[in-house]
Structure formats: structure tokens, C-alpha cells
Design a protein around this motif. Structure first.
Motif, short mmCIF file in Angstrom:
data_model
loop_
_atom_site.label_atom_id
_atom_site.label_comp_id
_atom_site.label_asym_id
_atom_site.label_seq_id
_atom_site.Cartn_x
_atom_site.Cartn_y
_atom_site.Cartn_z
N THR A 11 -17.37 6.54 -7.97
CA THR A 11 -17.88 5.29 -7.39
C THR A 11 -16.80 4.46 -6.71
OG1 THR A 11 -17.61 3.99 -9.42
CG2 THR A 11 -19.68 5.19 -9.16
N ILE A 12 -15.55 4.86 -6.82
CA ILE A 12 -14.46 4.11 -6.20
C ILE A 12 -14.52 4.31 -4.68
CG2 ILE A 12 -11.96 3.84 -6.02
CD1 ILE A 12 -11.75 4.85 -8.90
N PRO A 13 -14.39 3.23 -3.90
CA PRO A 13 -14.45 3.36 -2.45
C PRO A 13 -13.13 3.86 -1.84
CG PRO A 13 -14.14 1.08 -3.04
CD PRO A 13 -14.29 1.84 -4.33
N HIS A 14 -13.24 4.39 -0.63
CA HIS A 14 -12.06 4.78 0.16
C HIS A 14 -11.59 3.54 0.92
CE1 HIS A 14 -12.10 9.13 -0.44
NE2 HIS A 14 -13.42 9.08 -0.37
N SER A 15 -11.02 2.58 0.20
CA SER A 15 -10.59 1.31 0.77
C SER A 15 -9.25 0.91 0.16
CB SER A 15 -11.60 0.20 0.43
OG SER A 15 -12.88 0.53 0.89
N PRO A 16 -8.51 0.00 0.82
CA PRO A 16 -7.30 -0.50 0.18
C PRO A 16 -7.65 -1.41 -0.99
CG PRO A 16 -7.66 -1.62 2.27
CD PRO A 16 -8.71 -0.56 2.15
N GLY A 17 -6.73 -1.49 -1.95
CA GLY A 17 -6.97 -2.37 -3.08
C GLY A 17 -6.04 -2.11 -4.24
N CYS A 18 -6.37 -2.71 -5.37
CA CYS A 18 -5.60 -2.55 -6.61
C CYS A 18 -6.49 -1.93 -7.67
CB CYS A 18 -5.12 -3.91 -7.12
SG CYS A 18 -3.74 -4.56 -6.21
N TYR A 19 -5.88 -1.10 -8.50
CA TYR A 19 -6.60 -0.49 -9.61
C TYR A 19 -5.89 -0.85 -10.90
CZ TYR A 19 -2.94 2.98 -8.82
OH TYR A 19 -1.72 3.59 -8.62
N VAL A 67 -11.16 -4.25 -4.28
CA VAL A 67 -10.95 -3.90 -2.89
C VAL A 67 -10.32 -5.09 -2.18
CG1 VAL A 67 -12.12 -3.29 -0.73
CG2 VAL A 67 -12.88 -2.28 -2.89
N THR A 68 -9.35 -4.80 -1.30
CA THR A 68 -8.72 -5.85 -0.50
C THR A 68 -8.96 -5.56 0.98
OG1 THR A 68 -6.60 -4.66 -0.45
CG2 THR A 68 -6.91 -6.27 -2.22
N GLU A 69 -8.62 -6.52 1.82
CA GLU A 69 -8.81 -6.36 3.26
C GLU A 69 -7.75 -5.46 3.90
OE1 GLU A 69 -11.33 -7.59 5.21
OE2 GLU A 69 -12.26 -8.19 3.31
N SER A 70 -6.56 -5.38 3.28
CA SER A 70 -5.47 -4.61 3.87
C SER A 70 -4.50 -4.12 2.81
CB SER A 70 -4.70 -5.49 4.87
OG SER A 70 -4.02 -6.53 4.17
N GLU A 71 -3.59 -3.24 3.22
CA GLU A 71 -2.54 -2.76 2.31
C GLU A 71 -1.62 -3.90 1.89
OE1 GLU A 71 -0.56 1.07 3.27
OE2 GLU A 71 -1.89 0.99 5.03
N ILE A 72 -1.31 -4.79 2.81
CA ILE A 72 -0.42 -5.93 2.50
C ILE A 72 -1.06 -6.80 1.43
CG2 ILE A 72 0.67 -8.01 3.45
CD1 ILE A 72 1.93 -5.42 4.47
N GLU A 73 -2.34 -7.06 1.58
CA GLU A 73 -3.04 -7.87 0.57
C GLU A 73 -3.02 -7.18 -0.80
OE1 GLU A 73 -7.50 -9.53 -0.14
OE2 GLU A 73 -6.79 -9.54 1.94
N SER A 74 -3.17 -5.85 -0.81
CA SER A 74 -3.14 -5.13 -2.09
C SER A 74 -1.74 -5.18 -2.71
CB SER A 74 -3.62 -3.69 -1.93
OG SER A 74 -2.77 -2.93 -1.12
N LEU A 75 -0.70 -5.14 -1.89
CA LEU A 75 0.67 -5.25 -2.38
C LEU A 75 0.91 -6.61 -3.05
CD1 LEU A 75 3.62 -4.09 -2.45
CD2 LEU A 75 3.94 -5.24 -0.26
N ILE A 76 0.44 -7.65 -2.41
CA ILE A 76 0.59 -9.00 -2.96
C ILE A 76 -0.21 -9.15 -4.25
CG2 ILE A 76 0.12 -11.46 -2.54
CD1 ILE A 76 0.71 -10.79 0.49
N LEU A 77 -1.46 -8.67 -4.23
CA LEU A 77 -2.30 -8.76 -5.43
C LEU A 77 -1.68 -7.98 -6.59
CD1 LEU A 77 -4.90 -9.62 -6.85
CD2 LEU A 77 -6.02 -7.61 -5.85
N GLU A 78 -1.19 -6.78 -6.31
CA GLU A 78 -0.55 -5.98 -7.36
C GLU A 78 0.62 -6.74 -7.98
OE1 GLU A 78 1.60 -1.65 -7.80
OE2 GLU A 78 2.16 -2.95 -6.14
N SER A 79 1.47 -7.30 -7.15
CA SER A 79 2.64 -8.04 -7.65
C SER A 79 2.21 -9.22 -8.52
CB SER A 79 3.47 -8.52 -6.46
OG SER A 79 4.58 -9.26 -6.90
N LEU A 80 1.23 -9.97 -8.06
CA LEU A 80 0.75 -11.12 -8.83
C LEU A 80 0.16 -10.70 -10.18
CD1 LEU A 80 -0.96 -13.17 -5.97
CD2 LEU A 80 1.18 -13.74 -7.15
N LEU A 81 -0.64 -9.65 -10.17
CA LEU A 81 -1.27 -9.18 -11.41
C LEU A 81 -0.24 -8.64 -12.41
CD1 LEU A 81 -4.44 -7.40 -9.97
CD2 LEU A 81 -4.36 -9.57 -11.21
N ILE A 82 0.74 -7.91 -11.91
CA ILE A 82 1.77 -7.37 -12.81
C ILE A 82 2.57 -8.50 -13.45
CG2 ILE A 82 3.94 -6.07 -12.90
CD1 ILE A 82 2.69 -4.17 -10.79
#
Length: 101
Positions: A11-19, A67-82
Motif C-alpha cells: 500500500t506504500i505509494p511511489h512518492s517521496p517521503g519519510c518512513y 508522503v512529501t511534495e519533494s525529496e528536499i521536504e523529505s530530507l527536512i522532515l527526516e531530520s526534524l523527526l530524528i
């Protein structure tokens, strides 16, 4: 890989994001980012892994993603969550010495 994990990966989409990976106690154990969530998450469960990743995969009981809008957004989200949750298997970013640029 358990049946539940297999079904979730489908069920995971083929989109940028964080897991996020959780253990059987519901504890967050790893956060990652991807330009294609489905391919990245699936890659953990096939083929050869280094010892650290093998232990991580053995402990995964649940997967959640955003899911995020872009790879950059996923990078920022990952950093914040970690930085917020400090998961056990995210060793590199915990010390705040990794920069986004």
C-alpha cells in the motif's frame, strides 16, 4: 518478512517521503527518507544487508510513512523527526553535527 509487513508494503505509494519503523512494543526504532517510498522500504526486506540493517529488519513490527511534495521536504522532515524522537537505529543524525546543506 511477516504477512502484515508484506501487505503494508503493497500500500506504500511511489512518492517521496519519510518512513518510520516500529518494534513489537510500538517503539519508534528508525526513521528514513526516500524519493520513492515503496522501493526504499521494500529494499530493506530483500537481498543482503549489513549486520546493523539485518538486526533492524528483524525488529520491525510496523511501518508508517508520510508522503512529501519533494525529496528536499523529505530530507527536512527526516531530520526534524530524528532530532525529536532519537530512534535507536538512527545513530548519525543524533549528535546534531549533520547539516542539511
Amino acid at each position: 518478512m511477516t504477512k502484515d509487513i508484506k501487505e503494508k508494503i503493497k500500500t506504500i505509494p511511489h512518492s517521496p517521503g519519510c518512513y518510520r519503523y516500529f518494534n513489537s512494543k510500538g517503539e519508534l526504532i528508525y526513521i528514513g527518507k526516500a524519493k520513492d517510498l515503496k522501493k526504499r522500504v521494500y529494499s530493506y526486506f530483500i537481498g543482503w544487508n549489513d549486520p546493523k540493517t539485518t538486526i533492524l529488519v528483524e525488529n520491525i513490527a510496523d511501518i508508517k510513512w508520510e508522503v512529501t511534495e519533494s525529496e528536499i521536504e523529505s530530507l527536512i522532515l527526516e531530520s526534524l523527526l530524528i532530532k525529536r524522537y532519537k530512534p535507536k537505529f538512527n545513530i548519525k543524525v543524533k549528535d546534531d553535527k549533520d547539516f542539511l546543506w
